[in-house]
Write an enzyme that holds these catalytic residues in place. Structure first.
Site, PDB file in Angstrom:
ATOM      1  N   LYS A  16       0.845  -1.196   0.000  1.00 15.91           N
ATOM      2  CA  LYS A  16       0.000   0.000   0.000  1.00 15.91           C
ATOM      3  C   LYS A  16       0.882   1.247   0.000  1.00 15.91           C
ATOM      4  O   LYS A  16       1.926   1.252   0.659  1.00 15.91           O
ATOM      5  CB  LYS A  16      -0.874   0.019   1.264  1.00 15.91           C
ATOM      6  N   ARG A  57      -9.843 -12.065   1.498  1.00 13.74           N
ATOM      7  CA  ARG A  57     -10.644 -13.133   0.901  1.00 13.74           C
ATOM      8  C   ARG A  57      -9.895 -14.470   0.916  1.00 13.74           C
ATOM      9  O   ARG A  57     -10.509 -15.531   0.908  1.00 13.74           O
ATOM     10  CB  ARG A  57     -11.058 -12.726  -0.515  1.00 13.74           C
TER      11      ARG A  57
HETATM   12  N1  BES Z   1      -8.016  -4.208   4.278  1.00 16.26           N
HETATM   13  C1  BES Z   1      -8.233  -3.725   2.972  1.00 16.26           C
HETATM   14  C2  BES Z   1      -9.588  -3.023   2.801  1.00 16.26           C
HETATM   15  C3  BES Z   1      -9.841  -1.785   3.623  1.00 16.26           C
HETATM   16  C4  BES Z   1      -9.792  -0.550   3.033  1.00 16.26           C
HETATM   17  C5  BES Z   1     -10.190  -1.876   4.961  1.00 16.26           C
HETATM   18  C6  BES Z   1     -10.066   0.591   3.772  1.00 16.26           C
HETATM   19  C7  BES Z   1     -10.455  -0.745   5.701  1.00 16.26           C
HETATM   20  C8  BES Z   1     -10.394   0.491   5.112  1.00 16.26           C
HETATM   21  C9  BES Z   1      -8.178  -4.882   1.981  1.00 16.26           C
HETATM   22  O1  BES Z   1      -7.352  -5.932   2.315  1.00 16.26           O
HETATM   23  C10 BES Z   1      -7.652  -4.337   0.691  1.00 16.26           C
HETATM   24  O2  BES Z   1      -6.532  -3.935   0.663  1.00 16.26           O
HETATM   25  N2  BES Z   1      -8.486  -4.364  -0.337  1.00 16.26           N
HETATM   26  C11 BES Z   1      -8.111  -3.896  -1.618  1.00 16.26           C
HETATM   27  C12 BES Z   1      -8.610  -4.891  -2.643  1.00 16.26           C
HETATM   28  C13 BES Z   1      -8.093  -4.667  -4.021  1.00 16.26           C
HETATM   29  C14 BES Z   1      -6.606  -4.950  -4.071  1.00 16.26           C
HETATM   30  C15 BES Z   1      -8.842  -5.564  -4.971  1.00 16.26           C
HETATM   31  C16 BES Z   1      -8.766  -2.530  -1.821  1.00 16.26           C
HETATM   32  O3  BES Z   1      -9.881  -2.327  -1.339  1.00 16.26           O
HETATM   33  O4  BES Z   1      -8.131  -1.668  -2.421  1.00 16.26           O
HETATM   34 MN    MN Z   2      -5.343  -5.630   1.727  1.00 14.16          MN
END
Ligand code: BES
Ligand code: MN
Ligand code: ZN
Length: 513
Positions: A287, A361
């Site tokens: 990230k 997931r």
């Molecule tokens: N933990 C995150 C999602 C999240 C975002 C939780 C904001 C709390 C606040 C999750 O693991 C993630 O990173 N999701 C990605 C998925 C994408 C790579 C398909 C996302 O939402 O960007």
């Molecule tokens: Mn994630």
């Protein structure tokens, strides 16, 4: 933790540091609510005028402090209840919860408060109890003692004064056994929600899969649950490719925790599955800065499941509830899963990991397959799963998805009734194709569009044949980055605990399925 008592005193005779009264927003200014009579008398009937002079309107969340004489308490706190209810109607539970929460927050550092809010029924008493205990919550474990006490070096004015010490619910005793039972439920629920909040707020250097599992084991034993922890070695050996793949980049290995609450006369069984990423850096698909400071909250689903199972046990619900905590830390390193790797999930399905940041997931898939083996009547998973769901529904509403429209609707409705805003989301058919992989059974990500629902579509593939399933994406409401409101603090909120507990209660009562 704030102590709570059902009191038979009234506002005129209670010895306290402050009396809390309700004030509603009327068409022509603030309207003191029922419960405030003794306080109004101390103002010779001029309470509404005094409040108006002080700028009070009765709007939700507003708090106004005013000194009073002639009572056994020196101070009054008037808390806004929002609009005056319609003729013959009571304040709804959520309005009372929020008002009690706002009052409790405003009384940070106070020893004892008498709550003289409109308590017309056992439900009203329970709502005020719940709101007060949730609103009084503060996470101070990492503040030095001087800062906690509001003095010494580094102590900010007003910071760390410690929560409200004691709440007396005025007139609640007169409502008898129903009120007592309702308050006992509210106390158990609020305490466990606050426990979930503590876990989510705990920094990820202290809360990692092994330490979370230890907390769950201790609490589970204390409440008579059967707790089973599968460690990283056993997960690898057992074929849990999702948990292993996500956790293998971190110094702290993954865990799968099973918490089983059983009732000898139970007729139904529920499985709750929680995403427990104790820190989500994104992994090799790292990230960017600005997107990871709050990612300790990525185990909020597991914390909610844990709290809900303990609450079900404390309430002795006549239903079997099994909680599954899928715990891993998602870190980049030389041993981490690479974008392009293929994982073999528990149960045998293969997944091409195209983005290591879509890790939730993967750990959930293992846990859902495992939970399915026991053939529960329903599975509900809870996860801070996608940013896309936050884009769709905002910061306060979680998405509800599933494989059975009636069940999804039931979960949505009981969430709203419990005070948790939720909204149903569909599984558009084209999303499944978007998850096709050229090398494995499935990829872990599809296109950008409909990302929250695509994550649900992915999970759907792992639910056992014929099992009713719902998926709650709590990425928005799990962690409040904005200012506190009502009974919701900044930081961890305890999202989904009330929905899960309510689902267990309705199932126990034979009202579902
Ligand atoms: N933990 C995150 C999602 C999240 C975002 C939780 C904001 C709390 C606040 C999750 O693991 C993630 O990173 N999701 C990605 C998925 C994408 C790579 C398909 C996302 O939402 O960007
Ligand atoms: Mn994630
Ligand atoms: Zn995540």
């Amino acid at each position: 933790m704030t102590a709570l008592t059902l009191s038979s005193s009234d506002a005129a005779t209670l010895r306290a540091d402050v009396l809390v009264v309700g004030v509603a927003k009327g068409p022509d200014g603030p309207v003191p609510a029922s419960g405030s009579e003794a306080v109004a008398e101390a103002f010779d009937g001029g309470l509404a005028t005094v409040l108006e002079t002080l700028g009070a309107t009765g709007a939700e969340g507003e708090t106004t402090k005013l000194p009073v004489s002639g009572l056994k308490a020196p101070l009054v706190l008037a808390v806004g209840l929002g609009p005056v209810p319609g003729d013959g109607e009571e304040y709804d539970a959520e309005a009372l919860r929020r008002a009690a929460g706002s009052a409790a927050r405003a009384l940070n550092g106070t020893r004892k408060a008498g709550f003289a809010l409109p308590l017309a029924s056992a439900e009203a008493v329970a709502a005020v109890a719940e709101g007060a205990l949730l609103g009084a919550y503060a996470f101070t474990a990492y503040k030095s003692d001087d800062a906690k006490a509001g003095k010494g070096k580094g102590a900010k004015k007003g910071a760390g004064k410690g929560p409200l010490g004691e709440v007396a619910l005025l007139g609640a005793k007169a409502l008898g056994k129903a009120a007592k039972t309702a308050v006992e439920r509210a106390v158990a629920l609020a305490e466990e929600m606050n426990r979930a909040r503590d876990l989510v707020n705990t920094p990820p250097n202290d809360l990692y899969p092994e330490s979370f599992a230890a907390v769950a084991t201790a609490a589970g034993k204390e409440h008579g649950l059967k707790v089973t922890v599968t460690d990283d070695k056993a997960l690898l050996k057992g074929g849990f490719g999702g948990l292993t793949g996500v956790g293998q980049g971190a110094a702290h290995g993954p865990r799968l925790v099973k918490l089983a609450y059983t009732h000898p006369k139970a007729e139904k069984s529920l499985a709750f599955v929680g995403k427990g990423i104790t820190y989500d850096s994104g992994g090799i698909s790292l990230k960017p800065a600005g997107h990871n400071e709050t990612m300790k909250c990525d185990m909020a689903g597991a914390a909610a499941v844990f709290a809900a199972v303990i609450t079900a046990a404390r309430l002795g619900l006549k239903v079997n509830v099994t909680g599954w905590l899928a715990l891993a830390e998602n870190m980049p390193s030389g041993t981490a899963t690479r974008p392009g790797d293929v994982l073999r999930m528990y149960g045998g399905k293969t997944v091409e990991v195209l983005n290591t940041d879509a890790e939730g997931r993967l750990v959930l898939a293992d846990a859902i397959v495992k939970a399915s083996e026991e053939k529960p009547d329903a599975i509900v998973d809870v996860a801070t799963l996608t940013g896309a769901m936050v884009v769709a529904l905002g910061n306060r509403t979680f998405g509800v998805m599933g494989n059975d429209d009636a069940f999804r609707t039931a979960v949505h409705e009981l969430a709203e009734e419990a005070g948790e805003p939720a909204w149903p989301m569909p599984f558009p058919e084209e999303l499944r194709k978007g998850l096709d992989s050229s090398v494995a059974d499935m990829a872990n990500v599809g296109g950008r569009m409909g990302g929250g629902m695509a994550a649900g579509v992915f999970l759907n593939e792992f639910v056992g044949e014929g099992i009713t399933w719902a998926h709650l994406d709590i990425a928005g409401p799990a962690f409040n980055e904005a200012g506190p409101f009502g009974y919701t603090p900044k930081g961890a909120t305890g999202s989904a605990v009330r929905t899960l507990v309510s689902l267990a209660e309705r199932t126990a009562a034979g009202e579902l399925g």
